[in-house]
Design a protein around this motif. Structure first.
Motif, mmCIF file in Angstrom:
data_model
loop_
_atom_site.group_PDB
_atom_site.id
_atom_site.type_symbol
_atom_site.label_atom_id
_atom_site.label_comp_id
_atom_site.label_asym_id
_atom_site.label_seq_id
_atom_site.Cartn_x
_atom_site.Cartn_y
_atom_site.Cartn_z
ATOM 1 N N MET A 249 0.698 -1.137 0.090
ATOM 2 C CA MET A 249 -0.051 0.031 -0.143
ATOM 3 C C MET A 249 0.817 1.136 0.040
ATOM 4 N N ARG A 250 0.495 2.098 -0.780
ATOM 5 C CA ARG A 250 1.130 3.674 -0.795
ATOM 6 C C ARG A 250 0.087 4.553 -0.749
ATOM 7 N N GLY A 251 0.351 5.574 0.357
ATOM 8 C CA GLY A 251 -0.851 6.461 0.865
ATOM 9 C C GLY A 251 -0.480 7.067 2.319
ATOM 10 N N PRO A 252 -1.342 7.530 2.605
ATOM 11 C CA PRO A 252 -1.205 8.274 3.970
ATOM 12 C C PRO A 252 -1.517 7.214 5.191
ATOM 13 N N ASP A 253 -0.447 7.375 6.118
ATOM 14 C CA ASP A 253 -0.603 6.579 7.413
ATOM 15 C C ASP A 253 -1.836 6.766 7.994
ATOM 16 N N LEU A 254 -2.441 5.885 8.616
ATOM 17 C CA LEU A 254 -3.922 6.017 9.358
ATOM 18 C C LEU A 254 -3.548 6.531 10.477
ATOM 19 N N MET A 255 -2.382 6.413 11.080
ATOM 20 C CA MET A 255 -2.209 7.117 12.444
ATOM 21 C C MET A 255 -1.377 8.457 12.411
ATOM 22 N N PRO A 256 -2.062 9.587 12.816
ATOM 23 C CA PRO A 256 -1.244 11.048 12.643
ATOM 24 C C PRO A 256 -0.511 11.143 13.699
ATOM 25 N N GLY A 257 0.424 11.822 13.329
ATOM 26 C CA GLY A 257 1.376 12.500 14.445
ATOM 27 C C GLY A 257 1.865 13.836 14.362
ATOM 28 N N LEU A 258 2.451 14.431 15.166
ATOM 29 C CA LEU A 258 3.019 15.608 15.184
ATOM 30 C C LEU A 258 3.673 16.301 13.788
ATOM 31 N N ASN A 259 3.086 17.223 13.293
ATOM 32 C CA ASN A 259 3.458 17.691 11.886
ATOM 33 C C ASN A 259 4.010 18.791 11.896
ATOM 34 N N ARG A 260 3.645 19.879 12.632
ATOM 35 C CA ARG A 260 4.002 21.423 12.992
ATOM 36 C C ARG A 260 3.786 21.795 14.008
ATOM 37 N N VAL A 261 4.590 22.817 14.263
ATOM 38 C CA VAL A 261 4.500 23.607 15.430
ATOM 39 C C VAL A 261 4.496 24.990 15.394
ATOM 40 N N GLN A 276 3.333 10.165 5.079
ATOM 41 C CA GLN A 276 3.231 9.389 3.741
ATOM 42 C C GLN A 276 3.725 7.919 4.022
ATOM 43 N N ALA A 277 3.146 6.897 3.466
ATOM 44 C CA ALA A 277 3.596 5.358 4.010
ATOM 45 C C ALA A 277 3.545 4.543 2.873
ATOM 46 N N THR A 278 4.492 3.738 2.806
ATOM 47 C CA THR A 278 4.621 2.769 1.981
ATOM 48 C C THR A 278 4.672 1.427 2.917
ATOM 49 N N VAL A 279 3.628 0.474 2.946
ATOM 50 C CA VAL A 279 3.558 -0.541 3.691
ATOM 51 C C VAL A 279 3.492 -1.886 2.972
ATOM 52 N N PHE A 280 4.600 -2.746 3.279
ATOM 53 C CA PHE A 280 4.744 -4.174 2.712
ATOM 54 C C PHE A 280 4.097 -5.149 3.690
ATOM 55 N N GLY A 281 3.022 -6.060 3.574
ATOM 56 C CA GLY A 281 2.361 -6.736 4.540
ATOM 57 C C GLY A 281 2.523 -8.141 3.970
ATOM 58 N N ALA A 297 2.597 -9.693 9.369
ATOM 59 C CA ALA A 297 3.553 -8.810 9.474
ATOM 60 C C ALA A 297 3.925 -7.850 8.417
ATOM 61 N N ALA A 298 4.675 -6.656 8.804
ATOM 62 C CA ALA A 298 4.568 -5.376 7.885
ATOM 63 C C ALA A 298 5.689 -4.626 8.314
ATOM 64 N N TYR A 299 6.282 -4.230 6.892
ATOM 65 C CA TYR A 299 7.344 -3.209 7.148
ATOM 66 C C TYR A 299 6.790 -1.951 6.353
ATOM 67 N N SER A 300 6.961 -0.922 7.340
ATOM 68 C CA SER A 300 6.535 0.384 7.059
ATOM 69 C C SER A 300 7.643 1.463 6.649
ATOM 70 N N ARG A 301 7.729 2.032 5.541
ATOM 71 C CA ARG A 301 8.579 3.170 5.445
ATOM 72 C C ARG A 301 7.814 4.696 5.475
ATOM 73 N N TYR A 302 8.279 5.661 6.007
ATOM 74 C CA TYR A 302 7.509 7.014 5.956
ATOM 75 C C TYR A 302 8.235 8.063 5.599
ATOM 76 N N THR A 303 7.673 8.940 5.012
ATOM 77 C CA THR A 303 8.187 10.440 4.537
ATOM 78 C C THR A 303 7.063 11.261 4.785
ATOM 79 N N ASP A 304 7.672 12.490 4.628
ATOM 80 C CA ASP A 304 6.783 13.786 4.815
ATOM 81 C C ASP A 304 6.127 13.785 6.422
ATOM 82 N N SER A 305 6.657 13.084 7.050
ATOM 83 C CA SER A 305 5.952 13.096 8.613
ATOM 84 C C SER A 305 6.031 14.631 9.458
ATOM 85 N N VAL A 306 7.369 15.371 8.849
ATOM 86 C CA VAL A 306 7.118 16.606 9.764
ATOM 87 C C VAL A 306 7.309 17.559 8.405
ATOM 88 N N SER A 307 6.653 18.764 8.845
ATOM 89 C CA SER A 307 6.732 19.901 7.876
ATOM 90 C C SER A 307 8.135 20.587 7.998
#
Length: 457
Positions: A249-261, A276-281, A297-307
């Motif tokens: 799957m390639r798309g937004p992670d379902l779990m939000p995190g702190l992105n901007r202060v 943004q996440a790429t998840v291999f499951g 099992a899943a391996y997740s790669r993340y980008t653009d998690s912080v502005s």
């Protein structure tokens, strides 16, 4: 305990208590998926003659429907507040319109109202359309178009590959599956001798809706991902004693995190937004040695998690892998026990305590809690013990999850008794535990117990 101004809740409760016996029986909607053994009403040509449709088409259209009315008492909400106990009345419905060669239309939704002893005017009734999609079969190909609930994963309770079905964790409902919300999607499914292949495209995949802690001087705001489109591929295999799948799957992670202060007139504002996440499951379920073995099992790669303007203050979400695996056994009679090992490892993890500034430490700890990355490695287990008695009319269950080394997790208990084919009485409780800096620990204020009276028709 008085509950003033119950309005619609009281009306629904009265309707539930006075509901007459119906000749058609149906299971609770939360436990079904639109099966063909529900109530069927054939629409005949005599009652639906029209010049717009040929009589033969009208005679083939049929309607399946299931509903449940529920009245509930809750000791609190799931908003981390001190609102206190409340009453809730709701109607859950699902429909299936079968038009033969033209396909089927499936829909699910609910309508509810709450009344609290601390609120003089009850909140207006509100509802949600969880599903509404068209399904068309042509040989080995199937097309699904519209709002859909797409639940992935075969593990029990914790599903690392379940990344297409957002949930509203603020919703008061005894069953986790009822917290799921649908997403607009185009899905193509192809069945072959090698298994089932599916392609899912979403124009907008929303994130989980979370209860946000109240922090003095800090405002937490949740927003959706800047790029919400999602694309997923999956292969499913079902054979004798073995079910398995591979997915990406390639798309937004379902779990939000702190992105901007940012600083505002009200103080510090923290924006939550998914990475943004790429998840291999992968997952499997197999029967061997009298046990049901499940693994996921899943391996997740993340980008653009912080502005970009908050990089110096916030730590990005780190790539991670997660594994859940274990057996389920019958202990005799109608009692089952399932236990699963849970492991998670975060790459290039950094300890928030090593940051030099107190504010940075605080932000980093909150970030880690939201993303459940409070340690480089976490191990733990899930469990579920369930038994049925009185000719299966009584179900008792305890379940939970425990993570080390911080001793954080959740336990739940529930008892469901079928008074007859339509009426159910259910009670339960849930408790979060762990340090406030942990994902589960920050939800400790949501300690609840409930009572529910439910009628299916």
């Amino acid at each position: 305990m008085p509950f003033p101004h119950t309005s619609m809740a009281g009306m629904l409760a009265a309707a539930l208590m006075s509901l007459p016996a119906l000749p058609v029986q149906a299971a609770d909607i939360a436990d079904t998926s639109g099966s063909d053994d529900s109530a069927r009403l054939a629409v005949s040509a005599k009652s639906a003659k029209s010049s717009e449709f040929p009589e033969s088409f009208i005679s083939r259209v049929s309607l399946d429907h299931q509903h449940s009315l529920r009245t509930e008492f809750w000791s609190g909400d799931r908003l981390l507040s001190d609102q206190g106990s409340l009453l809730q009345a709701s109607l859950w419905s699902q429909l299936k319109v079968d038009a033969g060669d033209a396909g089927q239309i499936l829909a699910k939704g609910w309508l509810r109202q709450q009344s609290s002893q601390h609120v003089s005017v009850p909140a207006p009734a509100h509802g949600a359309l969880r599903e509404l999609y068209w399904r068309y079969q042509a040989g080995d190909m199937q097309l699904r178009l519209g709002r859909q609930l797409l639940a992935w994963g075969r593990a029990d309770g914790v599903n690392p590959t379940d990344n297409l079905s957002p949930r509203d964790f603020r919703l008061l409902t005894p069953e986790d599956s009822d917290q799921r919300t649908g997403s607009n999607a185009l899905q193509l499914i192809f069945n072959s001798s090698a298994g089932q292949f599916s392609l899912t495209a979403m124009p907008a995949l929303n994130s989980h809706r979370l209860p946000l802690p109240q922090v003095t001087g800090i405002q937490l705001v949740q927003a959706e991902a800047e790029h919400q489109r999602a694309l997923a591929l999956k292969w499913d295999y079902s054979g004798e004693g073995l079910d398995a799948s591979l997915s990406v799957m390639r798309g937004p992670d379902l779990m939000p995190g702190l992105n901007r202060v940012s600083m505002t007139a009200q103080g510090l504002q923290l924006l939550l937004r998914p990475a943004q996440a790429t998840v291999f499951g992968a997952d499997l379920s197999a029967t061997a040695g009298g046990l049901i073995w499940r693994a996921e099992a899943a391996y997740s790669r993340y980008t653009d998690s912080v502005s970009a303007d908050s990089v110096a203050m916030l730590q990005p979400k780190r790539d991670q892998w997660m594994l859940v695996a274990g057996p389920e056994a019958e202990l005799g009679g109608s009692t089952t026990l399932g236990v699963q090992l849970l492991m998670q490892h975060v790459r290039d993890w950094r300890d928030p305590a090593d940051l030099p500034d107190t504010l940075l430490q605080r932000l980093a700890m909150q970030q880690a809690a939201f993303q459940n990355q409070t340690r480089a490695s976490q191990t733990g287990f899930t469990w579920r013990l369930a038994t049925r008695k009185l000719n299966d009319s009584l179900l008792a269950e305890v379940s939970g999850v425990m993570l080390a080394p911080q001793r954080a997790g959740l336990w739940r208990a529930k008892v469901d008794y079928a008074l007859d084919d339509r009426w159910h009485l259910q009670g339960g409780a849930e408790r979060y535990f762990g340090p406030r800096s942990h994902f589960f620990g920050q939800l400790k204020d949501n300690q609840l117990f409930y009572l529910q009276l439910r009628a299916g028709f």
